[in-house]
Enzyme design. Structure first.
Site, PDB file in Angstrom:
ATOM      1  N   TYR A   1      22.218 -74.924 -30.975  1.00 25.32           N
ATOM      2  CA  TYR A   1      23.599 -74.454 -30.836  1.00 25.32           C
ATOM      3  C   TYR A   1      23.737 -73.003 -31.329  1.00 25.32           C
ATOM      4  O   TYR A   1      24.265 -72.148 -30.644  1.00 25.32           O
ATOM      5  CB  TYR A   1      24.535 -75.274 -31.715  1.00 25.32           C
ATOM      6  CG  TYR A   1      24.867 -76.666 -31.295  1.00 25.32           C
ATOM      7  CD1 TYR A   1      26.118 -76.960 -30.748  1.00 25.32           C
ATOM      8  CD2 TYR A   1      23.985 -77.715 -31.488  1.00 25.32           C
ATOM      9  CE1 TYR A   1      26.469 -78.246 -30.413  1.00 25.32           C
ATOM     10  CE2 TYR A   1      24.329 -79.011 -31.150  1.00 25.32           C
ATOM     11  CZ  TYR A   1      25.576 -79.277 -30.613  1.00 25.32           C
ATOM     12  OH  TYR A   1      25.908 -80.555 -30.276  1.00 25.32           O
TER      13      TYR A   1
ATOM     14  N   LYS B   1      32.931 -68.039 -35.409  1.00 26.52           N
ATOM     15  CA  LYS B   1      32.026 -67.969 -34.247  1.00 26.52           C
ATOM     16  C   LYS B   1      32.840 -67.918 -32.957  1.00 26.52           C
ATOM     17  O   LYS B   1      32.592 -67.090 -32.078  1.00 26.52           O
ATOM     18  CB  LYS B   1      31.085 -69.188 -34.270  1.00 26.52           C
ATOM     19  CG  LYS B   1      30.121 -69.328 -33.121  1.00 26.52           C
ATOM     20  CD  LYS B   1      30.679 -70.078 -31.918  1.00 26.52           C
ATOM     21  CE  LYS B   1      31.359 -71.369 -32.173  1.00 26.52           C
ATOM     22  NZ  LYS B   1      30.486 -72.480 -32.520  1.00 26.52           N
TER      23      LYS B   1
HETATM   24  P1  NDP Z   1      19.504 -77.029 -34.271  1.00 25.84           P
HETATM   25  O1  NDP Z   1      18.828 -78.100 -35.037  1.00 25.84           O
HETATM   26  O2  NDP Z   1      20.485 -77.377 -33.235  1.00 25.84           O
HETATM   27  O3  NDP Z   1      18.404 -76.063 -33.621  1.00 25.84           O
HETATM   28  C1  NDP Z   1      17.360 -75.527 -34.360  1.00 25.84           C
HETATM   29  C2  NDP Z   1      16.490 -74.715 -33.429  1.00 25.84           C
HETATM   30  O4  NDP Z   1      15.454 -74.088 -34.177  1.00 25.84           O
HETATM   31  C3  NDP Z   1      15.794 -75.550 -32.381  1.00 25.84           C
HETATM   32  O5  NDP Z   1      15.674 -74.783 -31.210  1.00 25.84           O
HETATM   33  C4  NDP Z   1      14.438 -75.809 -33.008  1.00 25.84           C
HETATM   34  O6  NDP Z   1      13.446 -76.056 -32.067  1.00 25.84           O
HETATM   35  C5  NDP Z   1      14.186 -74.507 -33.699  1.00 25.84           C
HETATM   36  N1  NDP Z   1      13.280 -74.584 -34.842  1.00 25.84           N
HETATM   37  C6  NDP Z   1      13.368 -75.385 -35.914  1.00 25.84           C
HETATM   38  N2  NDP Z   1      12.371 -75.120 -36.781  1.00 25.84           N
HETATM   39  C7  NDP Z   1      11.655 -74.116 -36.241  1.00 25.84           C
HETATM   40  C8  NDP Z   1      10.497 -73.420 -36.659  1.00 25.84           C
HETATM   41  N3  NDP Z   1       9.901 -73.688 -37.813  1.00 25.84           N
HETATM   42  N4  NDP Z   1      10.007 -72.454 -35.860  1.00 25.84           N
HETATM   43  C9  NDP Z   1      10.605 -72.179 -34.685  1.00 25.84           C
HETATM   44  N5  NDP Z   1      11.709 -72.805 -34.225  1.00 25.84           N
HETATM   45  C10 NDP Z   1      12.228 -73.772 -35.006  1.00 25.84           C
HETATM   46  O7  NDP Z   1      20.106 -76.118 -35.411  1.00 25.84           O
HETATM   47  P2  NDP Z   1      21.186 -74.982 -35.421  1.00 25.84           P
HETATM   48  O8  NDP Z   1      20.788 -74.174 -36.593  1.00 25.84           O
HETATM   49  O9  NDP Z   1      21.362 -74.316 -34.110  1.00 25.84           O
HETATM   50  O10 NDP Z   1      22.532 -75.778 -35.705  1.00 25.84           O
HETATM   51  C11 NDP Z   1      22.583 -76.779 -36.728  1.00 25.84           C
HETATM   52  C12 NDP Z   1      23.588 -77.818 -36.385  1.00 25.84           C
HETATM   53  O11 NDP Z   1      24.887 -77.295 -36.592  1.00 25.84           O
HETATM   54  C13 NDP Z   1      23.589 -78.272 -34.931  1.00 25.84           C
HETATM   55  O12 NDP Z   1      22.621 -79.242 -34.655  1.00 25.84           O
HETATM   56  C14 NDP Z   1      24.975 -78.792 -34.779  1.00 25.84           C
HETATM   57  O13 NDP Z   1      25.026 -80.111 -35.240  1.00 25.84           O
HETATM   58  C15 NDP Z   1      25.777 -77.886 -35.673  1.00 25.84           C
HETATM   59  N6  NDP Z   1      26.444 -76.815 -34.877  1.00 25.84           N
HETATM   60  C16 NDP Z   1      27.369 -77.153 -33.946  1.00 25.84           C
HETATM   61  C17 NDP Z   1      28.002 -76.195 -33.202  1.00 25.84           C
HETATM   62  C18 NDP Z   1      28.995 -76.595 -32.168  1.00 25.84           C
HETATM   63  O14 NDP Z   1      29.454 -77.726 -32.195  1.00 25.84           O
HETATM   64  N7  NDP Z   1      29.340 -75.728 -31.231  1.00 25.84           N
HETATM   65  C19 NDP Z   1      27.717 -74.778 -33.374  1.00 25.84           C
HETATM   66  C20 NDP Z   1      26.715 -74.520 -34.365  1.00 25.84           C
HETATM   67  C21 NDP Z   1      26.109 -75.509 -35.082  1.00 25.84           C
HETATM   68  P3  NDP Z   1      13.209 -77.549 -31.477  1.00 25.84           P
HETATM   69  O15 NDP Z   1      14.281 -77.789 -30.490  1.00 25.84           O
HETATM   70  O16 NDP Z   1      11.852 -77.464 -30.889  1.00 25.84           O
HETATM   71  O17 NDP Z   1      13.262 -78.468 -32.657  1.00 25.84           O
END
Ligand code: NDP
Length: 455
Positions: free
Chosen positions: A174, A48
């Site tokens: 993220y 990434k």
């Molecule tokens: P996150 O949990 O951070 O974000 C998920 C996103 O999807 C949120 O915006 C959430 O909305 C939304 N969402 C969840 N379910 C639905 C749904 N059914 N319909 C619509 N929207 C939905 O997950 P990521 O996949 O981005 O990343 C996972 C984890 O990986 C992160 O939390 C982090 O810990 C780690 N990560 C860290 C990075 C870094 O350090 N740079 C980079 C990438 C990943 P809502 O906010 O409303 O819940």
């Protein structure tokens, strides 16, 4: 027993735990069924960041004109970038393997299953171990909508054959905002669909505001407070219908809607290793599962899903089990960064979290970074300190701006040590930098006290 320790999962947590334990003289085995180095090295943080860096060059080529350069920005070659990225990832995966072999661990390539509480079945063999560690990580999850399988997840994004010209990303965590920035910087039209009013739920509100603006300034088309309803295909095209009836027609629908623990097919249920409500392995503060000699760490426990937390836990568990140095990893004040362009980085409490516990002084600044006075690029830096009003300790530091991750790593040491605002103030700045703002924030922006307001 064949081994003192059997680690299931060769990612950040598992490899560190296996390596350090073997270094202490333990008889260690480790199994991995996909890629050594796990998500971070293969389909996460490392590739990434390479893609983010690829995008940055495009911006720099444009910025250079303001500094007197005549640089013609040519087309970007996605296949060349992916091939270069793949070479680097293959090199790193090889290093992980070598590190394990060099440490004397027995390495199994294959899916491991627990036959009973001391027996692991892997690569057609049955082996026994005194202690077992589950470090199998997590996987991206698609939302529960019709046609979700027609969309990609982050695992796929690293192996696209061609660069999409039009992308719709769902989510604003993220992964969603990072990939929105990558595809936009490489020239795609990008739409971001998210259900909150602002992206990055859980981050400080001023940073979320600044991120929304930064995404918009880059030309990313934002669809806040919207949910995906269904995804359909017309040949190679995808049609994502939103809950307001609008349909976005795109080359690529990308679900970045969170991750789930990898617990399936491990045999945890039959030996009584319990899961929590989110389907992750339940552990106590010593990483022990509900089984006394089975431990779990990293993303499979779904607490703080960050690579450096996983490696720290792997190391601490090895020290505790085999090094005669019992210790735990503190989950307080963990810095993290979101690698957008510009990036966000943060450590400690948000204003909202801190002021729910008592009054806080907030110091906030927004400015155009020096480079962009000449480049002409519309780009703002936001920096913020959250200070406990009573003790004057800095309890949160937040930044959106160039080099935020590099800057906050140093600030995090001060926050972890309990530095006060006066400690920040007596530190001399390095001039001219953005970082010096953290030690020259003299004007109080506001005092917030959500705790009092709630009384
Ligand atoms: P996150 O949990 O951070 O974000 C998920 C996103 O999807 C949120 O915006 C959430 O909305 C939304 N969402 C969840 N379910 C639905 C749904 N059914 N319909 C619509 N929207 C939905 O997950 P990521 O996949 O981005 O990343 C996972 C984890 O990986 C992160 O939390 C982090 O810990 C780690 N990560 C860290 C990075 C870094 O350090 N740079 C980079 C990438 C990943 P809502 O906010 O409303 O819940």
């Amino acid at each position: 027993m064949d081994f003192d320790l059997f680690v299931i999962g060769g990612g950040s947590a598992g490899v560190r735990c296996a390596r350090i334990s073997a270094g202490y003289g333990a008889r260690v085995a480790i199994a991995e069924d996909r890629h050594w180095g796990g998500t971070c090295v293969n389909i996460g943080c490392v590739p990434k960041k390479l893609l983010v860096q690829a995008g940055e060059y495009g911006g720099w080529a444009e910025d250079a004109a303001g500094f007197g350069w005549t640089i013609q920005k040519g087309p970007h070659d996605w296949a060349k970038l992916i091939a270069a990225k793949d070479r680097e990832i293959t090199r790193l995966e090889g290093i992980y393997r070598k590190l394990l072999a060099g440490a004397g661990a027995t390495v199994f390539d294959g899916h491991a299953t627990l036959a009973d509480a001391h027996t692991v079945q892997v690569a057609g063999k049955q082996v026994t171990a005194k202690t077992i560690v589950i470090a199998t990580g997590g996987h991206p999850e698609r939302p529960d909508i019709a046609g979700a399988e027609l969309g990609i997840i982050s695992d796929d994004a690293f192996y696209l054959k061609t660069m999409p010209r039009h992308v719709v990303i769902v989510g604003s965590g993220y992964i969603a905002v990072e990939f929105a920035g990558i595809f936009r910087a490489l020239g795609a039209e990008v739409h971001l669909v998210y259900r909150q009013p602002l992206p990055l739920r859980g981050f400080d509100e001023d940073i979320r505001d600044a991120m929304q603006e930064a995404l918009s300034v880059q030309g990313i088309i934002l669809h806040p407070t919207r949910l995906p309803a269904k995804l359909e295909a017309d040949g190679e095209r995808r049609m994502l219908t939103l809950d307001d009836g609008q349909t976005l027609v795109t080359d690529l629908a990308f679900f970045a809607t969170g991750r789930r623990a990898n617990v399936r097919g491990l045999g945890l249920e039959q030996i009584g290793v319990e899961l929590n409500a989110k389907g992750a392995v339940r552990v106590d503060d010593q990483l022990r599962t509900t089984h006394s000699h089975i431990f779990a760490m990293g993303d499979v426990t779904d607490r703080v899903n960050l690579t450096p937390v996983a490696t720290a836990e792997g190391h601490a568990l090895a020290d505790t089990l085999f090094g005669g140095k019992a210790r735990k990893v503190s989950l307080r004040n963990i810095p993290s960064a979101v690698f957008t362009t510009p990036p966000v980085a943060t450590v400690g409490l948000t204003e909202e979290q801190a002021s729910a516990m008592g009054p806080v002084d907030v110091y906030l600044t927004k400015f155009t970074p020096m480079r962009h006075a000449l480049s002409g690029r519309r780009r703002k830096t936001t920096m913020k300190l959250v200070v406990d009003k009573l003790t004057q300790k800095v309890v949160g530091a937040h930044m959106l701006g160039e080099d935020a991750a590099e800057i906050i790593q140093g600030i995090a040491i001060a926050v972890v040590m309990g530095a006060t605002k006066a400690d920040f103030d007596r530190t001399i700045g390095i001039h001219p930098t953005a970082a010096e703002e953290f030690v020259t924030l003299r004007t109080l922006t506001r005092t917030t006290d959500l705790a009092k307001a709630a009384e």
